[in-house]
Design an enzyme around this catalytic site. Structure first.
Site, PDB file in Angstrom:
ATOM      1  N   TYR A  56      34.659   8.666   3.827  1.00 13.89           N
ATOM      2  CA  TYR A  56      34.937   7.546   5.074  1.00 13.89           C
ATOM      3  C   TYR A  56      36.454   8.275   5.570  1.00 13.89           C
ATOM      4  O   TYR A  56      36.906   7.726   6.571  1.00 13.89           O
ATOM      5  CB  TYR A  56      34.880   6.465   4.590  1.00 13.89           C
ATOM      6  CG  TYR A  56      33.856   5.686   4.614  1.00 13.89           C
ATOM      7  CD1 TYR A  56      32.707   5.886   3.573  1.00 13.89           C
ATOM      8  CD2 TYR A  56      33.380   4.711   5.678  1.00 13.89           C
ATOM      9  CE1 TYR A  56      31.519   5.445   3.715  1.00 13.89           C
ATOM     10  CE2 TYR A  56      32.118   4.119   5.524  1.00 13.89           C
ATOM     11  CZ  TYR A  56      31.000   4.247   4.634  1.00 13.89           C
ATOM     12  OH  TYR A  56      29.933   3.904   4.714  1.00 13.89           O
ATOM     13  N   LYS A  91      28.901   9.475  -9.553  1.00 15.03           N
ATOM     14  CA  LYS A  91      27.900  10.468 -10.011  1.00 15.03           C
ATOM     15  C   LYS A  91      28.661  11.448 -10.685  1.00 15.03           C
ATOM     16  O   LYS A  91      28.613  12.650  -9.912  1.00 15.03           O
ATOM     17  CB  LYS A  91      27.257  10.770  -8.580  1.00 15.03           C
ATOM     18  CG  LYS A  91      26.009  12.023  -8.744  1.00 15.03           C
ATOM     19  CD  LYS A  91      24.665  11.410  -9.253  1.00 15.03           C
ATOM     20  CE  LYS A  91      23.512  12.383  -9.490  1.00 15.03           C
ATOM     21  NZ  LYS A  91      22.527  11.910 -10.178  1.00 15.03           N
ATOM     22  N   ASP A 115      22.337   6.664  -9.073  1.00 18.12           N
ATOM     23  CA  ASP A 115      20.967   6.669  -8.694  1.00 18.12           C
ATOM     24  C   ASP A 115      20.549   5.707  -9.861  1.00 18.12           C
ATOM     25  O   ASP A 115      19.482   4.954  -9.570  1.00 18.12           O
ATOM     26  CB  ASP A 115      20.346   8.272  -8.918  1.00 18.12           C
ATOM     27  CG  ASP A 115      20.953   9.155 -10.059  1.00 18.12           C
ATOM     28  OD1 ASP A 115      21.846   8.442 -10.818  1.00 18.12           O
ATOM     29  OD2 ASP A 115      20.318   9.983 -10.373  1.00 18.12           O
ATOM     30  N   ASP A 143      28.807   1.591  -0.094  1.00 16.50           N
ATOM     31  CA  ASP A 143      28.004   1.306   1.415  1.00 16.50           C
ATOM     32  C   ASP A 143      26.685   1.003   0.836  1.00 16.50           C
ATOM     33  O   ASP A 143      25.955   0.157   1.329  1.00 16.50           O
ATOM     34  CB  ASP A 143      28.285   2.197   2.267  1.00 16.50           C
ATOM     35  CG  ASP A 143      27.888   1.987   3.453  1.00 16.50           C
ATOM     36  OD1 ASP A 143      27.673   0.974   3.899  1.00 16.50           O
ATOM     37  OD2 ASP A 143      27.029   2.766   4.038  1.00 16.50           O
ATOM     38  N   ASP A 146      23.853  -2.558   0.338  1.00 17.83           N
ATOM     39  CA  ASP A 146      22.929  -2.964   1.314  1.00 17.83           C
ATOM     40  C   ASP A 146      21.640  -3.549   0.181  1.00 17.83           C
ATOM     41  O   ASP A 146      20.977  -4.321   0.433  1.00 17.83           O
ATOM     42  CB  ASP A 146      22.610  -2.118   2.080  1.00 17.83           C
ATOM     43  CG  ASP A 146      23.171  -1.999   3.524  1.00 17.83           C
ATOM     44  OD1 ASP A 146      24.203  -2.675   3.610  1.00 17.83           O
ATOM     45  OD2 ASP A 146      22.463  -1.426   4.442  1.00 17.83           O
TER      46      ASP A 146
HETATM   47  C1  IPM Z   1      29.153  -1.589   6.100  1.00 23.83           C
HETATM   48  C2  IPM Z   1      28.859  -0.925   7.186  1.00 23.83           C
HETATM   49  C3  IPM Z   1      29.843  -0.069   7.690  1.00 23.83           C
HETATM   50  C4  IPM Z   1      30.212   0.959   6.429  1.00 23.83           C
HETATM   51  C5  IPM Z   1      29.626   0.752   9.051  1.00 23.83           C
HETATM   52  C6  IPM Z   1      28.978  -0.405  10.217  1.00 23.83           C
HETATM   53  C7  IPM Z   1      30.797   1.692   9.430  1.00 23.83           C
HETATM   54  O1  IPM Z   1      27.806  -0.429   6.891  1.00 23.83           O
HETATM   55  O2  IPM Z   1      30.287  -2.753   6.472  1.00 23.83           O
HETATM   56  O3  IPM Z   1      29.062  -1.688   4.894  1.00 23.83           O
HETATM   57  O4  IPM Z   1      29.627   1.892   6.461  1.00 23.83           O
HETATM   58  O5  IPM Z   1      31.260   0.550   5.869  1.00 23.83           O
HETATM   59 MG    MG Z   2      27.109  -0.713   4.905  1.00 24.07          MG
END
Ligand code: IPM
Ligand code: MG
Length: 361
Positions: free
Chosen positions: A140, A191, A224, A248, A252
């Site tokens: 990042y 990893k 993984d 990240d 999700d």
């Molecule tokens: C999150 C989002 C952000 C990230 C994006 C929108 C830049 O996916 O907050 O997880 O990658 O951190």
């Molecule tokens: Mg995200």
């Protein structure tokens, strides 16, 4: 103390879910004796398209004057060429995280009662962990570049960065957090078998810091394998510490197993209080359902609870902590209403859900 909140409602459903959450704060504050001042800021994709302004250094200085930042969601329509290249993601979200040194991205993964998980036979006791994602390093940082762009000889690279300082402060935060949770168990996710350079910085730091926390049990999983465990056996996790990019991705997945983006809260913390922390639902601005009273505000309400608890901890403000705890508890009282319904298509409006939480308070 009077809590000073910077409110960034943002785009799409952002303003509705933020207003829903603030209505809960207004209902909760009297009982706890909490007082707050707030100021709204327009930073968003829509504001950029209208004015050309994203977020500059003077804005950052203004925001530094607040105790916490509460953000709805930012982002315009997908594929809008005027927003290409991550102008909003980089220009607002990542800029805030980096400039305000919010080095911890705290993301609880918790299956609430009544919320359906896509995982077969898993119950709330099985899905209850918190991800500590490093938030200022790794892929990042924007290290890299491209040459001979748009030619057959295009070459590009992007570098993963780990500093001992950055890793250690994140790992220490994770150990401190793990210590406060009943299971006292911390898993490092990386990893290290392939990313041997940054991997060794993480692994060695983790092992060394573990020496200061003999009460915390530790584990290591490759990322993984972690994805597999999160689906097959999420109960193995209690506290997870992970670098930015992998964090990240797995958060999700974490949101998905806990019922979806409508439920996932997060905090971008500057745990030392040197600058304000920022709290936001993990979901995006969902322009397709904006302004229709359809957005589920639970993730935002929960993020507000997190804001109060974490800001309270940083500022040693018991009133804010108590108010945040009550909001968190009220959310858990409301989620059983979703039994047998989908979070997104429950038939409840944004305002119905806000009212349920207020009643539960
Ligand atoms: C999150 C989002 C952000 C990230 C994006 C929108 C830049 O996916 O907050 O997880 O990658 O951190
Ligand atoms: Mg995200």
């Amino acid at each position: 103390m009077t809590l000073r909140l910077a409110i960034l409602p943002g785009d799409g459903i952002g303003p509705e879910v933020v207003d829903a959450a603030l209505s809960i704060l207004d209902a909760a504050k009297a009982a706890d004796g909490l007082t707050y001042d707030s100021q709204r800021f327009p930073f968003s994709a829509a504001h950029f398209l209208e004015t050309g302004h994203v977020l500059d250094d003077a804005d950052l200085d203004t925001l530094r004057g607040f105790d916490a930042i509460f953000l709805g969601a930012v982002g315009g329509l997908p594929n809008d060429p005027r927003l290409a290249g991550g102008v909003i993601e980089k220009g607002i979200l990542l800029k805030l995280r980096f400039a305000l040194d919010q080095y911890i991205n705290l993301r609880p993964v918790q299956l609430y009662p009544g919320i359906e998980t896509p995982l077969k036979n898993k119950v709330p006791e099985d899905i209850d962990f918190v991800v500590v994602r490093e938030n200022t390093e790794d892929l990042y940082c924007g290290l890299g570049g491209v040459a001979r762009e748009k030619t057959p000889h295009e070459v590009s690279n992007q570098t993963m960065l780990a500093t001992r300082f950055g890793v250690e402060r994140c790992v220490r935060y994770a150990f401190e957090l793990a210590r406060t949770r009943p299971r006292k168990h911390l898993t490092l996710v990386h990893k290290t078998n392939v990313l041997t350079f940054v991997g060794q910085t993480w692994h060695r730091t983790f092992t060394e810091v573990a020496g200061d926390y003999s009460d915390v049990e530790t584990a290591y999983h490759h990322v993984d394998a972690c994805c597999m465990y999160m689906v097959n056996a999420p109960e193995v996790y209690d506290t997870v510490v992970v670098p930015n990019m992998f964090g990240d991705i797995i958060t999700d997945l974490g949101a998905a197993i806990a019922g979806g983006m409508g439920i996932a809260s997060s905090g971008n913390l500057n745990p030392d209080g040197a600058a304000p922390s920022m709290f936001e639902p993990v979901h995006g601005s969902a322009p397709d359902i904006a302004g229709q009273n359809k957005a589920n505000p639970i993730a935002t309400i929960d993020s507000l609870g997190l804001l109060l608890r974490e800001t309270g901890r940083i500022k040693h403000d018991e009133t804010a902590i108590k108010c945040g705890q009550r909001i968190g508890a009220a959310v858990k009282k409301v989620t059983p209403n979703f039994t047998g319904k989908s979070l997104d298509r429950s038939g409840y409006g944004t305002d119905d859900i806000a009212k349920m939480v207020i009643d539960a308070l």
